[in-house]
Design an enzyme around this catalytic site. Structure first.
Site, PDB file in Angstrom:
ATOM      1  N   GLY A 351      25.108-132.650 -49.190  1.00  0.00           N
ATOM      2  CA  GLY A 351      24.726-131.409 -49.864  1.00  0.00           C
ATOM      3  C   GLY A 351      25.808-130.366 -49.685  1.00  0.00           C
ATOM      4  O   GLY A 351      26.867-130.614 -49.100  1.00  0.00           O
ATOM      5  N   GLY A 353      26.161-126.079 -48.866  1.00  0.00           N
ATOM      6  CA  GLY A 353      25.516-124.827 -48.508  1.00  0.00           C
ATOM      7  C   GLY A 353      26.401-123.641 -48.811  1.00  0.00           C
ATOM      8  O   GLY A 353      27.436-123.758 -49.472  1.00  0.00           O
ATOM      9  N   GLY A 354      26.003-122.490 -48.298  1.00  0.00           N
ATOM     10  CA  GLY A 354      26.735-121.279 -48.585  1.00  0.00           C
ATOM     11  C   GLY A 354      28.123-121.245 -47.976  1.00  0.00           C
ATOM     12  O   GLY A 354      28.995-120.531 -48.449  1.00  0.00           O
ATOM     13  N   PHE A 355      28.355-122.045 -46.906  1.00  0.00           N
ATOM     14  CA  PHE A 355      29.643-121.984 -46.236  1.00  0.00           C
ATOM     15  C   PHE A 355      30.445-123.265 -46.373  1.00  0.00           C
ATOM     16  O   PHE A 355      31.498-123.402 -45.766  1.00  0.00           O
ATOM     17  CB  PHE A 355      29.453-121.679 -44.750  1.00  0.00           C
ATOM     18  CG  PHE A 355      28.930-120.316 -44.502  1.00  0.00           C
ATOM     19  CD1 PHE A 355      29.527-119.218 -45.090  1.00  0.00           C
ATOM     20  CD2 PHE A 355      27.827-120.119 -43.697  1.00  0.00           C
ATOM     21  CE1 PHE A 355      29.049-117.944 -44.865  1.00  0.00           C
ATOM     22  CE2 PHE A 355      27.345-118.844 -43.465  1.00  0.00           C
ATOM     23  CZ  PHE A 355      27.967-117.756 -44.051  1.00  0.00           C
ATOM     24  N   GLY A 356      29.979-124.223 -47.130  1.00  0.00           N
ATOM     25  CA  GLY A 356      30.757-125.437 -47.303  1.00  0.00           C
ATOM     26  C   GLY A 356      29.892-126.647 -47.587  1.00  0.00           C
ATOM     27  O   GLY A 356      28.721-126.533 -47.935  1.00  0.00           O
ATOM     28  N   GLU A 357      30.497-127.820 -47.423  1.00  0.00           N
ATOM     29  CA  GLU A 357      29.847-129.071 -47.760  1.00  0.00           C
ATOM     30  C   GLU A 357      29.447-129.831 -46.501  1.00  0.00           C
ATOM     31  O   GLU A 357      30.064-129.680 -45.441  1.00  0.00           O
ATOM     32  CB  GLU A 357      30.792-129.932 -48.605  1.00  0.00           C
ATOM     33  CG  GLU A 357      31.191-129.257 -49.918  1.00  0.00           C
ATOM     34  CD  GLU A 357      32.330-129.958 -50.626  1.00  0.00           C
ATOM     35  OE1 GLU A 357      32.345-129.951 -51.875  1.00  0.00           O
ATOM     36  OE2 GLU A 357      33.209-130.503 -49.921  1.00  0.00           O
ATOM     37  N   ASP A 469      18.825-116.106 -40.539  1.00  0.00           N
ATOM     38  CA  ASP A 469      18.899-116.791 -41.835  1.00  0.00           C
ATOM     39  C   ASP A 469      17.919-117.949 -41.886  1.00  0.00           C
ATOM     40  O   ASP A 469      18.249-119.048 -42.339  1.00  0.00           O
ATOM     41  CB  ASP A 469      20.322-117.298 -42.089  1.00  0.00           C
ATOM     42  CG  ASP A 469      20.571-117.592 -43.567  1.00  0.00           C
ATOM     43  OD1 ASP A 469      21.513-118.346 -43.867  1.00  0.00           O
ATOM     44  OD2 ASP A 469      19.814-117.092 -44.424  1.00  0.00           O
TER      45      ASP A 469
END
Length: 665
Positions: A351, A353-357, A469
């Site tokens: 997947g 996310g907001g900061f990478g894979e 978060d």
């Protein structure tokens, strides 16, 4: 000595430049988005034109120097599939921050409104809009989104009078400004200042800009009387006021400064006898640079001293030596990671996310791992990376994801976690085909596991940790559907006696943020409690708070849950995929607890210790919840009509406006 001064001067400039570039990399602050009900097929010509517009908009803007102006409108394709689009950056943004916001918005809007033929997305830094109908140079007041600060003025009558006066002044100022943008501040009391901002799209005529801003002011007066801050966002303009400085005052044009009369012409060039032959102009030319250098050097010293102080206070003293150098035993080399993931093969990708894979990997000993590869362009820099390593390496709890190690080589920043086979909670919870895998017993177990994991972070671990978060995509499920909290990049460590903190950089996900954090940057353990409450209600209903469709007279997810509780029909909230195999008492207890967790006042929210005790003991008596009060207003017309002629565009009166309260998501 002069060499030392110059070295310090350039060092100070270098540090400042680094900080400015780092801040600019932070994602823009999302406020709201609107998707029209009318849609188009995914394989249509309109879709192709829209993709072309959104992908080329940043490039065209760069080529045409639009980021410096903060505005651009463009089209793609031909009728009847032509797409019209524009962006507008707030007048206090630099060209770099404007570009960052537009680049982010083009991707974000595509995800939030994948099939809408008209859409708008607003951030604090910019907004982006597109439509299948031309709206250039046309004033529109629908949809209108208002955001209200939950704080109330101590003297609302006097405060509202000042707001009304300031709003009228700033509207006039914006209309007369070449960029149709203005900021202004006024003192309310000796210790409190009111700040305001107004802006129109520059393609409007002065008349239409004025009409739009007056409509926005009328909307604020109707929705937000007595509030210490509010925003009204319209397609053609926006207006905002707060009791704190929310804009970049250095970049924003403020109220006009009175022009001082020119000094009288100098008299005779003769100098008094006995005086030096050096003129005052020469003296100023010598002294001024020296004074400027002295100020910069002093500022540099203060900045470095302050930074060192912040660094020393970031964690309790007993943990000051817990940095990456003490974690050598957890460090992987890049070659091992590449071999484990088959060089980050797409087949191994789990997947993004907001900061990478995130990739699945297998170590030489056969152990399965999850590899989080941080994006080089992500907002998470070395400090956030270090923060996550130091934090998670010390956390040992069955409901927290376990960190096996990390890799830090060159530009690569990689975290190595335990592999959790069942992906994340949102993978099951919001998919109609997979919701059936989560019966009530599993969901109740997930709620209990989350509560225990958060309690461990808040009270039982060596450090008091605020996650900041918590959301469904950050909850992983193991083979037995036990929840594991992940992603600690935004977490904060508290001292033993510390109860709350403040920040000017709001991070996290909007729908799960507590009102005091989203509005004022105040966070505490009760901020996580609020996020947990939203998660509990999502788990019960099977609905995602950010994708909630207005129903049963409720405009948003939390008001939907509250309405059924208030009306005595809480069981109607239960996911429709359930059969009769559930405990009515458990469901009602969890709904009750979830609503308590999302109370406006943090003091009214239960602690996680109380939550865990309640889940383990049916005899615990809970107080009655109050209506969640974090308002995000929406004055929208779902079909988003386009007003064909500017001359026919008139602001709606208060009586005609349809005001609906919508809570932020």
């Amino acid at each position: 000595m002069s060499s030392l001064k110059f070295l310090m001067f350039f060092s100070f400039l270098s540090i400042s430049s680094y900080l400015i570039s780092f801040v600019a990399a932070v994602d823009p602050t999302y406020v709201f988005h609107f998707c029209a009900n009318a849609t188009f097929p995914r394989d249509s010509t309109f879709r192709s034109n829209l993709n072309l517009l959104l992908s080329s908009l940043p490039y065209d803007a760069s080529r045409r120097n639009a980021f410096s102006n903060g505005f651009l409108n463009a089209t793609a394709g031909q009728d009847p599939d032509k797409v019209y689009g524009l962006f507008l950056c707030s007048g206090d943004q630099t060209s770099s921050s404007c570009q960052d916001c537009v680049n982010f918005a083009t991707k974000d809007l595509s995800q939030r409104c994948p099939e809408a033929n008209e859409a708008i997305i607003w951030y604090n830094e910019c907004f982006l809009r597109y439509s299948n109908l031309s709206f250039f140079s046309t004033m529109q007041t629908k949809p209108s989104i208002w955001v209200r600060n939950t704080g109330n003025a101590t003297d609302p009558v006097k405060f509202d009078k000042l707001v009304g006066s300031l709003m009228n002044e700033i509207a006039t100022q914006a209309v007369n400004n070449t960029k149709t943008f203005a900021t202004k501040k006024e003192n309310f009391t000796t210790f409190q200042t009111l700040y305001s901002l107004a802006q129109c799209t520059p393609d409007l005529s002065s008349r239409d800009c004025d009409l739009c801003l007056r409509a926005a002011i009328a909307g604020l007066q109707n929705c937000c009387s007595g509030s210490v801050g509010a925003t009204n966002l319209l397609p053609s303009c926006h207006i905002r006021y707060e009791v704190y400085q929310f804009y970049n005052e250095d970049a924003a044009p403020s109220s006009p400064t009175p022009v001082l009369p020119s000094p009288p012409p100098p008299g005779s060039a003769t100098r008094p006898k006995g005086k030096s032959g050096i003129s005052s102009t020469t003296i100023i030319a010598i002294v001024a640079p020296i004074a400027v250098c002295a100020v910069l050097i002093t500022a540099g010293f203060c900045f470095l001293k302050r930074g060192a102080k912040k660094k020393s206070n970031a964690v309790p003293e007993e943990n000051a030596n817990n940095d990456i150098t003490t974690l050598k035993s957890l460090q992987f080399d890049l070659r091992t990671i590449e071999e484990a993931t088959n060089r980050f093969s797409t087949d191994n990708k789990l997947g993004e996310g907001g900061f990478g894979e995130v990739y699945k990997g297998v170590l030489p000993n056969g152990q399965q791992i999850a590899v989080k590869r941080l994006s080089k362009t992500s907002g998470q820099g070395a400090e956030e990376f270090k923060n996550e390593v130091v934090l998670v390496a010390k956390l040992q709890h069955r409901n927290l994801v376990r960190l096996h190690g990390f890799c830090l080589e060159g530009e690569e920043k990689i975290l190595v976690y335990e592999f959790v086979p069942n992906k994340s909670l949102d993978y099951f919870l919001y998919d109609p085909e997979k919701q059936g895998n989560l019966d009530w017993s599993k969901r109740y177990k997930i709620i209990g596991g989350l509560a225990r994991g958060i309690l461990y972070l808040h009270e039982d671990s060596r450090l008091r940790i605020i996650h900041r978060d918590l959301k469904s995509s950050n909850i992983l499920l193991d083979g037995d559907m036990n929840p594991k909290i992940s992603d600690f990049g935004m977490a904060k460590i508290f001292g033993v006696d510390q109860t709350q903190g403040n920040t000017s950089r709001i991070v996290g996900t909007f729908g799960y943020m507590s009102p005091e954090y989203a509005m004022h940057g105040h966070f505490s353990v009760k901020s996580d409690v609020y996020s947990f409450g939203v998660l509990v209600l999502e788990i019960i209903t099977g609905k995602k708070n950010s994708n909630f469709c207005p129903t049963d007279g409720a405009e948003d997810f939390l008001s939907y849950a509250w309405k059924h509780w208030r009306d005595g029909t809480p069981m109607e909230l239960l996911d429709s995929t359930f059969t009769n195999s559930y405990s009515r008492n458990e469901v009602i207890q969890c709904i009750h607890m979830g609503l308590l967790c999302v109370q406006e006042d943090p003091a009214e929210r239960p602690s996680m210790a109380t939550v865990v005790q309640t889940l383990n003991n049916y005899s615990v008596t809970l107080p009655s919840p109050q209506q969640p009060a974090f308002f995000l207003g929406s004055q929208t017309e779902r079909n988003m009509p386009i007003e064909k002629s500017a001359s026919k565009s008139e602001p709606k009166s208060v009586d005609e406006a349809l005001i609906t309260e919508v809570y932020p998501r």
